[in-house]
Design a protein around this motif. Structure first.
Motif, PDB file in Angstrom:
ATOM      1  N   ARG A 214      -1.822   8.204  16.616  1.00  0.00           N
ATOM      2  CA  ARG A 214      -1.722   6.749  16.464  1.00  0.00           C
ATOM      3  C   ARG A 214      -1.403   6.081  17.801  1.00  0.00           C
ATOM      4  O   ARG A 214      -0.927   4.955  17.837  1.00  0.00           O
ATOM      5  CB  ARG A 214      -0.609   6.377  15.454  1.00  0.00           C
ATOM      6  CG  ARG A 214      -0.851   6.840  14.026  1.00  0.00           C
ATOM      7  CD  ARG A 214      -1.842   5.943  13.305  1.00  0.00           C
ATOM      8  NE  ARG A 214      -2.074   6.368  11.931  1.00  0.00           N
ATOM      9  CZ  ARG A 214      -2.935   7.319  11.590  1.00  0.00           C
ATOM     10  NH1 ARG A 214      -3.620   7.963  12.524  1.00  0.00           N
ATOM     11  NH2 ARG A 214      -3.111   7.632  10.317  1.00  0.00           N
TER      12      ARG A 214
ATOM     13  N   GLN B 194      -0.972  -1.969  12.666  1.00  0.00           N
ATOM     14  CA  GLN B 194      -1.860  -0.936  12.113  1.00  0.00           C
ATOM     15  C   GLN B 194      -1.084   0.336  11.799  1.00  0.00           C
ATOM     16  O   GLN B 194      -1.651   1.427  11.741  1.00  0.00           O
ATOM     17  CB  GLN B 194      -2.970  -0.607  13.111  1.00  0.00           C
ATOM     18  CG  GLN B 194      -3.878  -1.779  13.417  1.00  0.00           C
ATOM     19  CD  GLN B 194      -4.847  -1.476  14.545  1.00  0.00           C
ATOM     20  OE1 GLN B 194      -4.442  -0.937  15.571  1.00  0.00           O
ATOM     21  NE2 GLN B 194      -6.107  -1.801  14.345  1.00  0.00           N
TER      22      GLN B 194
ATOM     23  N   SER C 170       2.247   2.289   9.445  1.00  0.00           N
ATOM     24  CA  SER C 170       3.156   2.184   8.314  1.00  0.00           C
ATOM     25  C   SER C 170       4.550   1.827   8.859  1.00  0.00           C
ATOM     26  O   SER C 170       4.805   1.946  10.058  1.00  0.00           O
ATOM     27  CB  SER C 170       3.224   3.518   7.574  1.00  0.00           C
ATOM     28  OG  SER C 170       4.085   4.415   8.230  1.00  0.00           O
TER      29      SER C 170
ATOM     30  N   GLY D 244       7.488   3.277   8.464  1.00  0.00           N
ATOM     31  CA  GLY D 244       8.187   4.439   9.042  1.00  0.00           C
ATOM     32  C   GLY D 244       7.573   4.848  10.376  1.00  0.00           C
ATOM     33  O   GLY D 244       8.268   5.340  11.266  1.00  0.00           O
ATOM     34  N   GLN D 245       6.269   4.630  10.537  1.00  0.00           N
ATOM     35  CA  GLN D 245       5.635   4.939  11.822  1.00  0.00           C
ATOM     36  C   GLN D 245       6.142   3.971  12.885  1.00  0.00           C
ATOM     37  O   GLN D 245       6.392   4.359  14.025  1.00  0.00           O
ATOM     38  CB  GLN D 245       4.106   4.862  11.690  1.00  0.00           C
ATOM     39  CG  GLN D 245       3.524   6.016  10.880  1.00  0.00           C
ATOM     40  CD  GLN D 245       2.063   5.842  10.536  1.00  0.00           C
ATOM     41  OE1 GLN D 245       1.529   4.739  10.539  1.00  0.00           O
ATOM     42  NE2 GLN D 245       1.396   6.938  10.214  1.00  0.00           N
TER      43      GLN D 245
ATOM     44  N   SER E 124       6.181   9.733   5.542  1.00  0.00           N
ATOM     45  CA  SER E 124       5.884   8.460   6.211  1.00  0.00           C
ATOM     46  C   SER E 124       4.423   8.471   6.640  1.00  0.00           C
ATOM     47  O   SER E 124       3.955   9.423   7.237  1.00  0.00           O
ATOM     48  CB  SER E 124       6.819   8.339   7.424  1.00  0.00           C
ATOM     49  OG  SER E 124       6.437   7.247   8.204  1.00  0.00           O
ATOM     50  N   GLY E 125       3.704   7.417   6.314  1.00  0.00           N
ATOM     51  CA  GLY E 125       2.295   7.320   6.710  1.00  0.00           C
ATOM     52  C   GLY E 125       1.341   7.919   5.707  1.00  0.00           C
ATOM     53  O   GLY E 125       0.131   7.935   5.922  1.00  0.00           O
ATOM     54  N   SER E 126       1.833   8.359   4.549  1.00  0.00           N
ATOM     55  CA  SER E 126       0.965   9.058   3.578  1.00  0.00           C
ATOM     56  C   SER E 126       0.164   8.105   2.700  1.00  0.00           C
ATOM     57  O   SER E 126      -0.720   8.534   1.977  1.00  0.00           O
ATOM     58  CB  SER E 126       1.796   9.986   2.689  1.00  0.00           C
ATOM     59  OG  SER E 126       2.833   9.269   2.040  1.00  0.00           O
ATOM     60  N   GLY E 127       0.480   6.799   2.719  1.00  0.00           N
ATOM     61  CA  GLY E 127      -0.338   5.854   1.953  1.00  0.00           C
ATOM     62  C   GLY E 127       0.390   5.155   0.823  1.00  0.00           C
ATOM     63  O   GLY E 127      -0.218   4.453   0.017  1.00  0.00           O
ATOM     64  N   LYS E 128       1.728   5.276   0.758  1.00  0.00           N
ATOM     65  CA  LYS E 128       2.486   4.724  -0.378  1.00  0.00           C
ATOM     66  C   LYS E 128       2.382   3.195  -0.425  1.00  0.00           C
ATOM     67  O   LYS E 128       2.132   2.614  -1.483  1.00  0.00           O
ATOM     68  CB  LYS E 128       3.962   5.144  -0.266  1.00  0.00           C
ATOM     69  CG  LYS E 128       4.135   6.654  -0.224  1.00  0.00           C
ATOM     70  CD  LYS E 128       5.585   7.050  -0.085  1.00  0.00           C
ATOM     71  CE  LYS E 128       6.261   6.595   1.187  1.00  0.00           C
ATOM     72  NZ  LYS E 128       5.658   7.194   2.399  1.00  0.00           N
ATOM     73  N   SER E 129       2.626   2.537   0.699  1.00  0.00           N
ATOM     74  CA  SER E 129       2.559   1.066   0.698  1.00  0.00           C
ATOM     75  C   SER E 129       1.143   0.611   0.372  1.00  0.00           C
ATOM     76  O   SER E 129       0.949  -0.345  -0.384  1.00  0.00           O
ATOM     77  CB  SER E 129       2.976   0.506   2.061  1.00  0.00           C
ATOM     78  OG  SER E 129       4.332   0.772   2.312  1.00  0.00           O
ATOM     79  N   THR E 130       0.164   1.307   0.915  1.00  0.00           N
ATOM     80  CA  THR E 130      -1.232   0.938   0.646  1.00  0.00           C
ATOM     81  C   THR E 130      -1.522   1.080  -0.842  1.00  0.00           C
ATOM     82  O   THR E 130      -2.185   0.232  -1.441  1.00  0.00           O
ATOM     83  CB  THR E 130      -2.184   1.825   1.481  1.00  0.00           C
ATOM     84  OG1 THR E 130      -1.828   1.699   2.865  1.00  0.00           O
ATOM     85  CG2 THR E 130      -3.627   1.413   1.295  1.00  0.00           C
TER      86      THR E 130
ATOM     87  N   GLN F  95       8.236  -3.808   1.577  1.00  0.00           N
ATOM     88  CA  GLN F  95       9.041  -2.928   2.433  1.00  0.00           C
ATOM     89  C   GLN F  95       9.660  -3.712   3.594  1.00  0.00           C
ATOM     90  O   GLN F  95      10.749  -3.409   4.044  1.00  0.00           O
ATOM     91  CB  GLN F  95       8.139  -1.813   2.980  1.00  0.00           C
ATOM     92  CG  GLN F  95       8.876  -0.658   3.578  1.00  0.00           C
ATOM     93  CD  GLN F  95       7.974   0.548   3.833  1.00  0.00           C
ATOM     94  OE1 GLN F  95       6.751   0.482   3.735  1.00  0.00           O
ATOM     95  NE2 GLN F  95       8.592   1.677   4.163  1.00  0.00           N
TER      96      GLN F  95
HETATM   97  N1  LIG Z   1      -4.012  -2.150   9.322  1.00  0.00           N
HETATM   98  C1  LIG Z   1      -4.104  -0.835   9.537  1.00  0.00           C
HETATM   99  N2  LIG Z   1      -5.024  -0.365  10.410  1.00  0.00           N
HETATM  100  C2  LIG Z   1      -5.122   0.972  10.650  1.00  0.00           C
HETATM  101  N3  LIG Z   1      -4.372   1.915  10.051  1.00  0.00           N
HETATM  102  C3  LIG Z   1      -3.448   1.492   9.177  1.00  0.00           C
HETATM  103  C4  LIG Z   1      -3.260   0.111   8.874  1.00  0.00           C
HETATM  104  N4  LIG Z   1      -2.247   0.009   7.965  1.00  0.00           N
HETATM  105  C5  LIG Z   1      -1.824   1.263   7.713  1.00  0.00           C
HETATM  106  N5  LIG Z   1      -2.548   2.152   8.446  1.00  0.00           N
HETATM  107  C6  LIG Z   1      -2.435   3.613   8.421  1.00  0.00           C
HETATM  108  O1  LIG Z   1      -2.620   4.023   7.062  1.00  0.00           O
HETATM  109  C7  LIG Z   1      -1.705   5.085   6.744  1.00  0.00           C
HETATM  110  C8  LIG Z   1      -0.927   4.728   5.474  1.00  0.00           C
HETATM  111  O2  LIG Z   1      -0.085   3.634   5.733  1.00  0.00           O
HETATM  112  P1  LIG Z   1       1.000   3.187   4.647  1.00  0.00           P
HETATM  113  O3  LIG Z   1       1.710   1.992   5.196  1.00  0.00           O
HETATM  114  O4  LIG Z   1       0.383   3.037   3.301  1.00  0.00           O
HETATM  115  O5  LIG Z   1       1.981   4.464   4.608  1.00  0.00           O
HETATM  116  P2  LIG Z   1       3.401   4.686   3.898  1.00  0.00           P
HETATM  117  O6  LIG Z   1       3.283   5.897   3.056  1.00  0.00           O
HETATM  118  O7  LIG Z   1       3.823   3.426   3.218  1.00  0.00           O
HETATM  119  O8  LIG Z   1       4.389   4.987   5.091  1.00  0.00           O
HETATM  120  P3  LIG Z   1       5.977   4.685   5.274  1.00  0.00           P
HETATM  121  O9  LIG Z   1       6.705   5.618   4.354  1.00  0.00           O
HETATM  122  O10 LIG Z   1       6.177   4.971   6.733  1.00  0.00           O
HETATM  123  O11 LIG Z   1       6.203   3.255   4.933  1.00  0.00           O
HETATM  124  C9  LIG Z   1      -0.781   5.266   7.967  1.00  0.00           C
HETATM  125  O12 LIG Z   1      -1.103   6.457   8.609  1.00  0.00           O
HETATM  126  C10 LIG Z   1      -1.051   4.083   8.855  1.00  0.00           C
HETATM  127  O13 LIG Z   1      -1.065   4.431  10.225  1.00  0.00           O
END
Ligand SMILES: Nc1ncnc2c1ncn2[C@@H]1O[C@H](COP(=O)(O)OP(=O)(O)OP(=O)(O)O)[C@@H](O)[C@H]1O
Ligand SMILES: Nc1ncnc2c1ncn2[C@@H]1O[C@H](COP(=O)(O)OP(=O)(O)OP(=O)(O)O)[C@@H](O)[C@H]1O
Ligand SMILES: [Mg+2]
Ligand SMILES: [Mg+2]
Lengths: 227, 227
Positions: A132, A139, A141, A143-144, B40-46, B90
């Motif tokens: 990343r 772009q 998450s 936690g990232q 973290s980053g696995s897609g939960k928020s998405t 979040q």
């Molecule tokens: N706008 C974006 N453009 C590119 N990549 C993105 C974008 N938003 C999220 N991502 C990527 O998509 C993946 C999933 O993101 P998401 O926020 O759903 O993760 P998460 O499980 O909620 O993480 P965390 O526990 O850290 O909150 C991550 O690897 C992130 O880098």
């Protein structure tokens, strides 16, 4: 190393004043690992921001290595911070117009060394952010983003790390990695002031400070263990 | 109630595409309490944003009560959300130009009832925010902002609560209070989709979904327990 002498911080609230810190006396020794805990709203972030030279106390002094840092000009204080303190903010405060690698390299702007880029890449690799590096904060998450904020604080090998809830948005594995970092930094002689609700750092910390309504007490107070 | 049918979400990253959700099939029953976990980053928020009608999937459908919500206009989708879903983001996403009470009352803008203000004040009292009702978000601690975001999601008695890490910045007591809220809401017939790294909701949840690199698996899958 960092001494808060009778520090109070009063904010102007909408319903009257808010005394976020109430006559705090706290002396952090060089090379110490101190955990700060307390209920939400008890003054932990304010304590860290005051100790780190970012928020001027309403009353009292913050003395670092004998220097009363709030008598410095804001420019002198900024260069003092840059040379000594790595800050992990609770809300990250990444720069939205820079990518991950550039954000981590921000502390080196005033004097980049050749090795900085490789060191930044290594830190990010360890925090599992290698794929990343060119993403903007929007772009990522949550936690990232937090991990980028942690890498940025560690890059310049500061003498002190002030970390405000650095694992609130991380899963247990990533949180353990961050704590490993902080303990390694400490073993190498660094000073750590860690605000956290989690219990994971307790057994390692030399002292545990409890903040309640801006007043501190000690949950554990030990003379410095040889670490 | 909420059904994700073969949902994928691909973001355009800087170093190539990021597949945040990878052919997810998940059916949440009315009145269910589901925990979603993963690194973290696995897609939960998405996942939550897609299920809640806020982020359009690249592929697949989201069907709520038989309606394919991404075939609605954005205005229809907004009114669908307003009437059905309480969202705890979040990063809170409070409106900086409104105070605490006004932020909690935002969901009622399209049709305020007389009782809303008293209900908002009661919710905030239970979340220990009574003495901050007129503060702006910038005048609050991080955990206090999180609690305002939680009160806002609960006010309109939605049918579904989508909560994204609602206790990441809270101490154990405040976190327990939030979980009590969610379990009461659930016992009253509400549906809960809770993303959390914490273990505290596991024993209560009917199902635990694990997300890894955008793919789901079930850590626990039970037929609906009479609650
Ligand atoms: N706008 C974006 N453009 C590119 N990549 C993105 C974008 N938003 C999220 N991502 C990527 O998509 C993946 C999933 O993101 P998401 O926020 O759903 O993760 P998460 O499980 O909620 O993480 P965390 O526990 O850290 O909150 C991550 O690897 C992130 O880098
Ligand atoms: N700018 C401000 N104006 C008025 N009050 C403020 C301001 N900033 C903080 N406060 C208040 O000061 C108190 C301490 O805030 P602080 O952010 O230090 O708490 P905290 O312990 O870090 O909380 P959390 O665990 O929720 O992050 C809180 O009650 C908060 O409402
Ligand atoms: Mg704080
Ligand atoms: Mg997330």
């Amino acid at each position: 190393m960092i001494e808060l002498q009778n520090v109070s911080k009063v904010y102007a609230g909408q319903d009257g004043e808010v005394r976020a810190l109430d006559h705090v006396n706290l002396s952090i020794q060089r090379g110490e690992f101190v955990v700060i805990r307390g209920p939400s709203g008890s003054g932990k972030s304010t304590l860290l921001l005051t100790a780190g030279g970012l928020v001027r106390p309403t009353e009292g002094k913050v003395v670092v290595d004998g220097k009363d840092i709030y008598t410095l000009s804001s420019r002198e204080r900024a260069s003092f911070r840059g040379g000594n303190i790595g800050f992990v903010f609770q809300m990250f405060h990444l720069l939205p117009y820079l990518n991950v690698l550039e954000n981590v390299l921000v502390p080196t702007i005033s004097g980049a060394r050749k090795s900085d880029r490789t060191e930044a890449a290594e830190l990010l690799q360890r925090l599992k952010m290698s794929d990343r590096l060119h993403h903007r904060p929007s772009q990522l998450s949550t936690g990232q983003r937090q991990r980028v904020a942690i890498a940025r604080a560690l890059l310049n090998r500061p003498r002190v790390i002030l970390a405000d809830e650095p694992t609130g948005n991380l899963d247990p594995d990533n949180a353990a990695e961050v704590l490993d970092y902080l303990t390694e930094f400490h073993k190498a002689g660094g000073t750590v002031l860690l605000v956290t609700h989690e219990q994971y750092a307790d057994e390692y910390a030399q002292r545990i400070v409890l903040l309640q309504n801006g007043k501190i007490s000690f949950l554990r107070e030990e003379s410095l263990k040889p670490s």
